[in-house]
Design a protein around this motif. Structure first.
Motif, mmCIF file in Angstrom:
data_model
loop_
_atom_site.group_PDB
_atom_site.id
_atom_site.type_symbol
_atom_site.label_atom_id
_atom_site.label_comp_id
_atom_site.label_asym_id
_atom_site.label_seq_id
_atom_site.Cartn_x
_atom_site.Cartn_y
_atom_site.Cartn_z
ATOM 1 N N GLY A 49 36.474 12.557 64.167
ATOM 2 C CA GLY A 49 37.794 12.388 65.084
ATOM 3 C C GLY A 49 38.614 13.216 64.696
ATOM 4 O O GLY A 49 39.632 14.460 65.118
ATOM 5 N N LEU A 50 38.152 14.611 63.417
ATOM 6 C CA LEU A 50 38.512 15.256 63.144
ATOM 7 C C LEU A 50 38.666 16.960 63.743
ATOM 8 O O LEU A 50 37.363 17.469 63.954
ATOM 9 C CB LEU A 50 38.451 15.493 61.182
ATOM 10 N N ALA A 51 39.280 17.932 63.370
ATOM 11 C CA ALA A 51 38.743 19.556 63.986
ATOM 12 C C ALA A 51 37.359 20.172 63.288
ATOM 13 O O ALA A 51 37.745 19.560 61.711
ATOM 14 C CB ALA A 51 39.929 19.917 64.119
ATOM 15 N N PRO A 52 37.195 20.357 64.036
ATOM 16 C CA PRO A 52 37.569 21.038 65.262
ATOM 17 C C PRO A 52 36.767 20.084 66.336
ATOM 18 O O PRO A 52 36.112 20.570 67.265
ATOM 19 C CB PRO A 52 36.256 21.995 64.807
ATOM 20 N N PHE A 53 36.934 18.432 66.209
ATOM 21 C CA PHE A 53 36.204 18.036 67.295
ATOM 22 C C PHE A 53 37.496 16.649 67.605
ATOM 23 O O PHE A 53 37.306 15.786 67.965
ATOM 24 C CB PHE A 53 34.608 16.665 66.864
ATOM 25 N N ALA A 54 38.785 17.765 67.154
ATOM 26 C CA ALA A 54 39.752 16.044 67.307
ATOM 27 C C ALA A 54 40.388 15.766 68.807
ATOM 28 O O ALA A 54 40.159 14.833 69.750
ATOM 29 C CB ALA A 54 40.961 16.903 66.799
ATOM 30 N N GLN A 55 40.038 17.141 69.723
ATOM 31 C CA GLN A 55 40.585 17.117 70.790
ATOM 32 C C GLN A 55 39.055 16.286 72.227
ATOM 33 O O GLN A 55 39.418 15.581 72.518
ATOM 34 C CB GLN A 55 40.151 18.517 71.557
ATOM 35 N N ASP A 56 38.105 16.068 71.500
ATOM 36 C CA ASP A 56 37.003 15.107 71.745
ATOM 37 C C ASP A 56 37.227 13.480 71.592
ATOM 38 O O ASP A 56 35.847 12.750 72.066
ATOM 39 C CB ASP A 56 35.593 15.191 71.270
ATOM 40 N N GLY A 57 38.197 13.407 70.390
ATOM 41 C CA GLY A 57 38.142 11.564 69.688
ATOM 42 C C GLY A 57 36.954 11.638 68.452
ATOM 43 O O GLY A 57 36.146 12.565 68.613
ATOM 44 N N ALA A 58 37.253 10.628 68.186
ATOM 45 C CA ALA A 58 36.014 10.432 67.387
ATOM 46 C C ALA A 58 34.474 9.487 67.420
ATOM 47 O O ALA A 58 34.882 9.293 68.915
ATOM 48 C CB ALA A 58 37.037 8.379 66.041
ATOM 49 N N MET A 59 33.771 10.091 66.962
ATOM 50 C CA MET A 59 32.593 9.954 67.909
ATOM 51 C C MET A 59 31.895 8.727 66.535
ATOM 52 O O MET A 59 30.828 8.753 65.681
ATOM 53 C CB MET A 59 31.916 11.286 67.445
ATOM 54 N N ALA A 60 32.483 7.558 66.940
ATOM 55 C CA ALA A 60 32.378 6.405 66.065
ATOM 56 C C ALA A 60 30.328 6.042 66.253
ATOM 57 O O ALA A 60 30.145 5.047 65.021
ATOM 58 C CB ALA A 60 32.915 4.988 66.626
ATOM 59 N N ASP A 61 29.751 6.053 67.223
ATOM 60 C CA ASP A 61 28.444 5.286 67.169
ATOM 61 C C ASP A 61 27.413 6.953 66.414
ATOM 62 O O ASP A 61 26.550 6.277 66.405
ATOM 63 C CB ASP A 61 28.069 5.501 68.806
ATOM 64 N N LEU A 62 28.325 7.860 66.207
ATOM 65 C CA LEU A 62 27.326 8.961 65.021
ATOM 66 C C LEU A 62 26.406 7.448 63.839
ATOM 67 O O LEU A 62 27.268 7.100 63.407
ATOM 68 C CB LEU A 62 28.084 10.391 64.891
ATOM 69 N N ARG A 63 25.788 8.303 64.181
ATOM 70 C CA ARG A 63 24.702 7.865 62.447
ATOM 71 C C ARG A 63 23.908 8.472 61.905
ATOM 72 O O ARG A 63 23.723 9.568 62.447
ATOM 73 C CB ARG A 63 23.829 6.465 63.099
ATOM 74 N N ALA A 64 24.098 8.364 60.674
ATOM 75 C CA ALA A 64 22.874 9.140 59.595
ATOM 76 C C ALA A 64 21.628 8.454 59.591
ATOM 77 O O ALA A 64 21.303 7.853 59.675
ATOM 78 C CB ALA A 64 23.657 9.477 58.008
ATOM 79 N N VAL A 65 20.333 9.674 59.359
ATOM 80 C CA VAL A 65 19.642 9.422 59.775
ATOM 81 C C VAL A 65 18.929 9.844 57.940
ATOM 82 O O VAL A 65 18.398 8.615 57.144
ATOM 83 C CB VAL A 65 18.474 9.878 60.535
ATOM 84 N N PHE A 66 18.742 10.756 57.493
ATOM 85 C CA PHE A 66 19.020 10.958 56.078
ATOM 86 C C PHE A 66 18.982 12.780 56.002
ATOM 87 O O PHE A 66 19.389 13.228 57.385
ATOM 88 C CB PHE A 66 16.696 11.608 55.786
ATOM 89 N N SER A 67 19.023 13.010 54.843
ATOM 90 C CA SER A 67 19.706 14.053 54.636
ATOM 91 C C SER A 67 18.621 15.676 53.906
ATOM 92 O O SER A 67 17.761 15.074 53.548
ATOM 93 C CB SER A 67 20.900 14.401 53.284
ATOM 94 N N LEU A 68 18.788 16.930 54.558
ATOM 95 C CA LEU A 68 17.648 17.745 53.547
ATOM 96 C C LEU A 68 18.596 18.262 52.887
ATOM 97 O O LEU A 68 18.906 17.634 52.164
ATOM 98 C CB LEU A 68 17.526 18.300 54.918
ATOM 99 N N GLN A 69 18.301 19.955 52.974
ATOM 100 C CA GLN A 69 18.129 20.624 51.567
ATOM 101 C C GLN A 69 19.515 20.800 51.955
ATOM 102 O O GLN A 69 20.257 20.514 52.619
ATOM 103 C CB GLN A 69 17.258 21.938 51.920
ATOM 104 N N SER A 70 19.850 21.640 50.383
ATOM 105 C CA SER A 70 21.338 21.664 49.943
ATOM 106 C C SER A 70 21.875 22.850 50.599
ATOM 107 O O SER A 70 20.815 24.130 50.891
ATOM 108 C CB SER A 70 21.973 21.642 48.420
ATOM 109 N N GLU A 71 22.951 23.074 50.882
ATOM 110 C CA GLU A 71 23.707 24.383 52.264
ATOM 111 C C GLU A 71 24.460 25.055 50.697
ATOM 112 O O GLU A 71 25.023 24.529 50.723
ATOM 113 C CB GLU A 71 24.012 24.161 53.549
ATOM 114 N N VAL A 72 24.479 26.387 51.026
ATOM 115 C CA VAL A 72 25.216 26.629 50.089
ATOM 116 C C VAL A 72 26.501 28.179 50.786
ATOM 117 O O VAL A 72 25.797 28.352 52.022
ATOM 118 C CB VAL A 72 25.235 27.890 48.920
ATOM 119 N N PHE A 73 27.761 27.676 51.134
ATOM 120 C CA PHE A 73 28.253 28.656 51.197
ATOM 121 C C PHE A 73 27.888 30.441 51.296
ATOM 122 O O PHE A 73 28.505 31.267 49.840
ATOM 123 C CB PHE A 73 29.666 29.077 51.872
#
Length: 323
Positions: free
Chosen positions: A99-123
């Motif tokens: 529930g951190l910015a930019p999602f603070a207004q909506d609150g923590a998404m406690a039921d969020l779950r990971a499936v797997f990671s994909l490619q590395s990303e670069v800024f």
């Protein structure tokens, strides 16, 4: 028992069966939020669905992965129920879960779950060579595309700007173009630089460096080091040299992982079948985009997973003896 009572009893049974069938049908569907059609997220989502749909006759699951707003918008799409899977940056997964910015207004998404990671990303920051932008600080006073609201590139840039003590007023102009539109704007001279948080090689960057003389801008100041120390979801990264015209040397920056996420409410069997479809075909999956070439099982089930693994994914990984 009266005829009327029997009729209502039969109607109630029929409605119960209909409702159960509707829920089961809904549960057998995977809808994945991706990103713009020029980005790797879109290819990843389409590729996942390609393999999952091949087994639809056996498991009864259908999959669709339409283009979406990416980044923050994908998290919101999952929260609203528009999507039951979403590809997102590892930092967005972490922020949404807590529930951190930019999602603070909506609150923590406690039921969020990971499936797997994909490619590395670069800024990534790409600038017109004639704009004389050799390092990140040279963006001051320039016309910069900061990305559309809700995009990953926008959120990451704002974190970098915060680390440097910058506000948007430091730029001569801030455009809010979508990823698919920024390469054309750079080529037409409407902006001096564009930003992106993306896997490489990328179609939009290739388009821009092919149609005009453009340079990748390194990011490596002391403020960025402090950002890396404070934010566990970022890491030091680089864009390899030689993959874009006019940029023969590697470019230093920050990065993270793209992650496929879902909700704890998503059917364990749907998640299991999706994971199985990808990992049973991983070598073929890796050939569908250059950014997938270095994927490997050990990293995909651990790296960048800033939310708990879904039970359906855990089931498959344990069956394979990986966990």
């Amino acid at each position: 028992m009266s005829c009327k009572t029997v009729t209502w009893a039969l109607w109630a049974v029929a409605w119960s069966l209909f409702s159960t069938a509707s829920v089961q049908a809904e549960d057998r569907f995977a809808r994945i939020a991706t990103g713009g059609q020029t980005g790797v997220y879109y290819v990843a989502g389409q590729s996942i669905c390609r393999f999952l749909n091949r087994g639809a006759v056996e498991h009864g699951i259908t999959c669709a992965a339409p283009a979406s707003g990416g980044g923050v918008a994908n998290v919101k799409g999952m929260r609203s129920g528009e999507f039951n899977f979403a590809i997102m940056q590892a930092d967005h997964q972490y922020k949404a879960l807590h529930g951190l910015a930019p999602f603070a207004q909506d609150g923590a998404m406690a039921d969020l779950r990971a499936v797997f990671s994909l490619q590395s990303e670069v800024f990534t920051v790409l600038a017109r060579r004639d704009a004389a932008i050799a390092e990140f600080d040279d963006l001051k006073g320039k016309r910069v595309n900061i990305g559309n609201p809700g995009s990953g590139q926008r959120d990451t840039l704002e974190e970098v700007m915060q680390a440097k003590g910058w506000s948007r007023s430091i730029f001569a102009l801030t455009a809010e173009l979508k990823a698919a539109d920024q390469a054309a704007a750079l080529g037409e001279g409407n902006i001096d630089a564009m930003t992106y948080f993306v896997g490489h090689p990328n179609g939009a960057i290739q388009e821009a460096t092919t149609t005009l003389d453009a340079v990748l801008v390194p990011i490596g100041e002391a403020q960025i080091e402090r950002l890396l120390a404070a934010k566990p979801y970022y890491n030091r990264a680089e864009i390899p040299g030689g993959i874009y015209r006019g940029n023969p040397a590697a470019t230093a920056s920050i990065g993270g992982k793209a992650v496929l996420s879902t909700s704890a409410a998503t059917s364990a069997d749907v998640v299991y079948q999706l994971v199985k479809a990808v990992f049973d075909n991983l070598e073929r999956f890796k050939r569908l985009h250059p950014a997938f070439a270095e994927l490997n099982e050990a990293e995909m089930i651990q790296a960048g997973l800033s939310a708990p693994l879904h039970e359906g994914a855990l089931r498959y990984y344990r069956e394979r003896g990986w966990l």
